[in-house]
Design a protein around this motif. Structure first.
Motif, short mmCIF file in Angstrom:
data_model
loop_
_atom_site.label_atom_id
_atom_site.label_comp_id
_atom_site.label_asym_id
_atom_site.label_seq_id
_atom_site.Cartn_x
_atom_site.Cartn_y
_atom_site.Cartn_z
N SER A 285 43.40 -70.38 -67.20
CA SER A 285 41.98 -70.05 -67.36
C SER A 285 41.46 -70.61 -68.68
CB SER A 285 41.78 -68.54 -67.31
OG SER A 285 42.22 -68.01 -66.08
N VAL A 286 40.14 -70.72 -68.77
CA VAL A 286 39.53 -71.37 -69.93
C VAL A 286 38.43 -70.48 -70.51
CG1 VAL A 286 38.28 -73.41 -70.74
CG2 VAL A 286 39.97 -73.64 -68.90
N VAL A 287 38.47 -70.30 -71.82
CA VAL A 287 37.43 -69.55 -72.52
C VAL A 287 36.71 -70.51 -73.47
CG1 VAL A 287 36.94 -67.65 -74.12
CG2 VAL A 287 38.80 -67.43 -72.42
N VAL A 288 35.37 -70.49 -73.43
CA VAL A 288 34.59 -71.25 -74.40
C VAL A 288 33.69 -70.27 -75.13
CG1 VAL A 288 33.04 -73.20 -74.79
CG2 VAL A 288 34.60 -73.24 -72.83
N ASP A 289 33.92 -70.13 -76.42
CA ASP A 289 33.18 -69.15 -77.23
C ASP A 289 32.13 -69.88 -78.06
OD1 ASP A 289 32.27 -67.19 -78.95
OD2 ASP A 289 34.26 -66.29 -79.23
N LEU A 290 30.88 -69.79 -77.57
CA LEU A 290 29.79 -70.51 -78.24
C LEU A 290 29.34 -69.83 -79.52
CD1 LEU A 290 27.59 -71.59 -75.21
CD2 LEU A 290 28.86 -73.05 -76.75
N ALA A 291 29.83 -68.61 -79.74
CA ALA A 291 29.46 -67.89 -80.97
C ALA A 291 30.50 -68.09 -82.07
CB ALA A 291 29.29 -66.41 -80.65
N ALA A 292 31.38 -69.07 -81.86
CA ALA A 292 32.50 -69.28 -82.80
C ALA A 292 32.02 -69.45 -84.24
CB ALA A 292 33.32 -70.50 -82.36
N GLU A 293 30.90 -70.13 -84.41
CA GLU A 293 30.45 -70.45 -85.77
C GLU A 293 30.16 -69.20 -86.59
OE1 GLU A 293 27.73 -73.64 -85.61
OE2 GLU A 293 28.28 -74.29 -87.63
N THR A 294 29.74 -68.13 -85.93
CA THR A 294 29.47 -66.88 -86.66
C THR A 294 30.54 -65.82 -86.36
OG1 THR A 294 27.92 -66.22 -84.90
CG2 THR A 294 26.98 -67.24 -86.87
N PRO A 300 40.46 -63.71 -80.36
CA PRO A 300 41.31 -64.80 -80.87
C PRO A 300 40.57 -66.06 -81.30
CG PRO A 300 41.59 -64.52 -78.48
CD PRO A 300 40.54 -63.56 -78.90
N THR A 301 39.24 -66.11 -81.11
CA THR A 301 38.50 -67.35 -81.40
C THR A 301 38.66 -67.81 -82.84
OG1 THR A 301 36.81 -66.80 -79.76
CG2 THR A 301 36.16 -68.34 -81.51
N GLU A 302 38.89 -69.12 -82.99
CA GLU A 302 38.86 -69.75 -84.31
C GLU A 302 37.81 -70.85 -84.26
OE1 GLU A 302 41.10 -69.26 -86.91
OE2 GLU A 302 42.76 -68.14 -85.98
N ALA A 303 36.86 -70.81 -85.20
CA ALA A 303 35.78 -71.80 -85.19
C ALA A 303 36.34 -73.21 -85.29
CB ALA A 303 34.81 -71.54 -86.34
N GLY A 304 35.89 -74.07 -84.37
CA GLY A 304 36.30 -75.47 -84.39
C GLY A 304 37.71 -75.72 -83.89
N GLU A 308 45.71 -70.95 -77.92
CA GLU A 308 46.25 -70.61 -76.60
C GLU A 308 46.78 -69.18 -76.61
OE1 GLU A 308 47.85 -73.81 -74.47
OE2 GLU A 308 49.15 -72.57 -73.21
N VAL A 309 46.31 -68.38 -75.67
CA VAL A 309 46.71 -66.97 -75.55
C VAL A 309 47.32 -66.78 -74.16
CG1 VAL A 309 45.90 -64.58 -75.53
CG2 VAL A 309 44.83 -66.24 -77.08
N ASP A 310 48.64 -66.67 -74.09
CA ASP A 310 49.29 -66.42 -72.80
C ASP A 310 48.86 -67.41 -71.72
OD1 ASP A 310 51.10 -64.45 -73.19
OD2 ASP A 310 50.12 -62.98 -71.89
N GLY A 311 48.81 -68.69 -72.06
CA GLY A 311 48.44 -69.70 -71.08
C GLY A 311 46.95 -69.87 -70.87
N VAL A 312 46.13 -69.10 -71.58
CA VAL A 312 44.67 -69.24 -71.50
C VAL A 312 44.20 -69.97 -72.76
CG1 VAL A 312 42.46 -68.04 -71.34
CG2 VAL A 312 44.51 -67.08 -70.22
N ARG A 313 43.42 -71.02 -72.58
CA ARG A 313 42.94 -71.77 -73.75
C ARG A 313 41.59 -71.22 -74.19
NH1 ARG A 313 45.28 -76.80 -74.83
NH2 ARG A 313 43.30 -77.87 -75.08
N VAL A 314 41.51 -70.82 -75.45
CA VAL A 314 40.29 -70.25 -76.02
C VAL A 314 39.71 -71.27 -76.99
CG1 VAL A 314 39.31 -68.33 -77.33
CG2 VAL A 314 41.30 -67.94 -75.82
N HIS A 315 38.56 -71.82 -76.61
CA HIS A 315 37.92 -72.85 -77.43
C HIS A 315 36.82 -72.24 -78.29
CE1 HIS A 315 39.76 -76.13 -75.12
NE2 HIS A 315 39.49 -75.42 -74.04
N GLY A 316 36.76 -72.65 -79.53
CA GLY A 316 35.69 -72.22 -80.43
C GLY A 316 34.88 -73.39 -80.95
N PRO A 317 34.29 -74.17 -80.05
CA PRO A 317 33.61 -75.39 -80.50
C PRO A 317 32.35 -75.06 -81.30
CG PRO A 317 33.08 -74.97 -78.20
CD PRO A 317 34.13 -73.96 -78.59
N THR A 318 32.09 -75.86 -82.31
CA THR A 318 30.87 -75.66 -83.11
C THR A 318 29.96 -76.89 -83.01
OG1 THR A 318 32.02 -76.54 -85.04
CG2 THR A 318 32.08 -74.16 -84.74
#
Lengths: 382, 382
Positions: A285-294, A300-304, A308-318
């Motif tokens: 599964s895929v997570v995209v966190d658009l609030a990463a910048e704040t 688990p989000t890290e800005a930019g 990976e959390v248990d096979g799920v990729r958590v993106h924090g794109p800025t």
């Protein structure tokens, strides 16, 4: 007016504040336009494209600051991390200036230098200002790109299909935060045929979510004061968010794609999704966190970064709007042009009319003074 | 039957030939299923998922070859580059075996060992075989993924939009080759709101292209013999391709995205798009060449690589279905299950019935003989 467009300096920024078509409009309106060499490259515009519509292309970026009376920038001051640009006295700056992040010293310095700085983030949400609303125009592209990014990466196809080899179930997409970015993320997921759900603390956007074909995930929570008078979400109490998290535990784990967009201007983003909820999602599964910048809506989000959390990729794109640099620049350039048109009087001179809510709200520094128009209320919610 | 599923060995291959839901069907039909540990991982299936539906998970990949009477593989023999698997006498192998690429020595070796190898690439295009047509099921996902890849990368947004900041023109997408992959690429681009054009030498697919909402780019060329009796494109004369290239010079440069899918089974892909045409595209444009594995439809294509030509990125991916590994595996597993069902007689034994076109066409090696069913005609077009 002499309008200047420097190259952008923020890391990875591909947008440009003025495109050749909009530059042509400015030239036709009688303005001069000078552009730093290479400024449009990331948005696929060559120097020759600017020259072809009557702009002057300057090899020296600093020369743009010397020549221009009005500067268009995508990210200036607090929205970049490369120090203050060489603005000069009497110069007006229009851009996303990071009014919540910019250092007070920087503003004081600009005030001392006699610069007038307009921060487009502070645009009032009134209908006359819609054509200048850069936050909205860029957020929309961010939402579009977030869905594409997730679709491209997900090991499942988005649409349902009945094929000779059997039925393919649609991907489950869940979008938290139904502002401009969230609604566009929902619309794009629906276009691609996913089974889409949206959630927002502001119940009044339920109809918008449903009109896009998505289901609205409603929480049994008091939400009367979740939106301010301009429709932005405001910060709620810790108890509210704890209850919201409990409700999310139900919906997040069954989602293939989670896109979170819950940002509050000038405040850290609320943490809505815990690491445990993400661990309960299927691997792949895929997570995209658009609030990463704040700070992000997901624990688990890290800005930019991508975590990976248990096979799920958590993106924090800025930088999502910047990845659609061509379209984002077109929209942004139009925002700037409309802003400039509103700023000029009939003789074509800058008119700092504080009776005009647009000017009064966005003018951060002027006439030797730091105005901080929307920021005086400290920790209070509006 | 004991059905075995080894881990895949081809570089970057994420698909698995059998998914837990389809394995469950096999078990319910009375078969035993053994799966090599980790085989489903790339497609997001854990060993526990297989065990939960009654499969035996074996730590040792070789043990699967020792146990199984029928092997399901995604890529075997000529479709991978890691040498021959330890097939044993009397074993039946079902998979994409690369019948056009596999070395004769390998086939002779298999024949000597008494293996029966079914190559799904050789499936006849008859309606009874549609549920087993792995080339089609996988090509469809390749077309989907090609469009997503291009959309994600393009600096322009795909859909047309009327926003407060002005109108956004839709991206121009051009798809060459309207087979299964091309039609799905077109359908996905249309879903996303792009302005889409399709082209094929086979005029009879014009209606299919148009029914997806796209425009058909018709060439003024003799096309009577461009499709074989099964609907596959066949190789045309050099003069034909030269004329086609001249026509493409008109359409390619005005495209933001070019997706090429013109492959001819067992032959090098025709070169349809020259480097010059790509140079004439706007910088930032994206090319995805789905025929890369057999040489590519575009002059600069490199299989498995991305080449930049004057600011245009030319991708030659060879693993697109594998990137949608979950859905691709579901479809592929169904293909294999349907194939097996057809292969077994009423007692549940393997029945090599050469009167059955499906078996006769796909059986590459059997009973000590290399059959090469579709390959005997050398350089002739069918």
């Amino acid at each position: 007016m002499i309008v200047g467009v420097p190259t952008e300096t923020a890391d990875g920024e591909k947008r440009v504040a003025l495109t050749p078509p909009v530059a042509e409009d400015l030239v036709e309106d009688g303005h001069e336009v000078c552009v730093a060499s290479g400024a449009g490259e990331g948005a696929t515009y060559a120097d020759a494209d600017y020259e072809a519509v009557g702009c002057e292309v300057l090899d020296d970026r600093e020369a743009v600051f010397e020549r221009a009376e009005v500067l268009f920038q995508v990210r200036g001051l607090g929205a970049t991390d490369t120090g203050t640009d060489p603005y000069r006295e009497g110069q007006a700056v229009v851009g996303l200036l990071g009014p919540y992040e910019v250092a007070e010293d920087t503003l004081d310095d600009l005030a001392d230098r006699g610069v007038s700085a307009f921060s487009l983030e502070l645009m009032p949400r009134i209908s006359r200002a819609q054509s200048m609303d850069a936050l909205s125009s860029q957020a929309s592209l961010g939402g579009y790109q977030a869905t594409l990014m997730a679709a491209e990466e997900l090991p499942k196809m988005f649409p349902m299909e009945m094929t000779a080899a059997g039925t393919i179930q649609p991907a489950e997409v869940f979008v938290i935060g139904a502002g401009v970015a969230g609604l566009k993320a929902i619309a794009t997921a629906e276009r691609l045929g996913a089974s889409t759900k949206g959630h927002d603390v502001r119940l009044e956007v339920k109809r918008e979510v449903e009109s896009l074909g998505a289901d609205f995930v409603e929480l049994e929570l008091p939400t009367e004061e979740s939106g301010d008078e301009e429709g932005y979400a405001v910060e709620m109490g810790e108890e509210f968010y704890a209850e919201q998290r409990r409700q999310m535990e139900r919906v997040v784990p069954e989602s293939d794609v989670l896109i979170t967009t819950a940002a509050i201007p000038g405040r850290p983003a609320p943490e809505i999704v815990t690491t445990e909820m993400i661990e309960d999602m299927d691997p792949g599964s895929v997570v995209v966190d658009l609030a990463a910048e704040t700070g992000g809506n997901c624990e688990p989000t890290e800005a930019g970064e991508t975590v990976e959390v248990d096979g799920v990729r958590v993106h924090g794109p800025t930088d999502l709007p910047s990845r659609v640099s061509h379209t984002a620049s077109q929209q942004y350039a139009n925002n700037c042009k409309h802003f400039l048109d509103n700023l000029l009087d009939e003789e074509g001179d800058l008119d700092f009319d504080f009776e005009d809510e647009i000017i009064d709200s966005t003018l951060l520094v002027h006439d030797g003074t730091v105005r901080n128009p929307h920021l005086d209320d400290g920790g209070e919610d509006e």
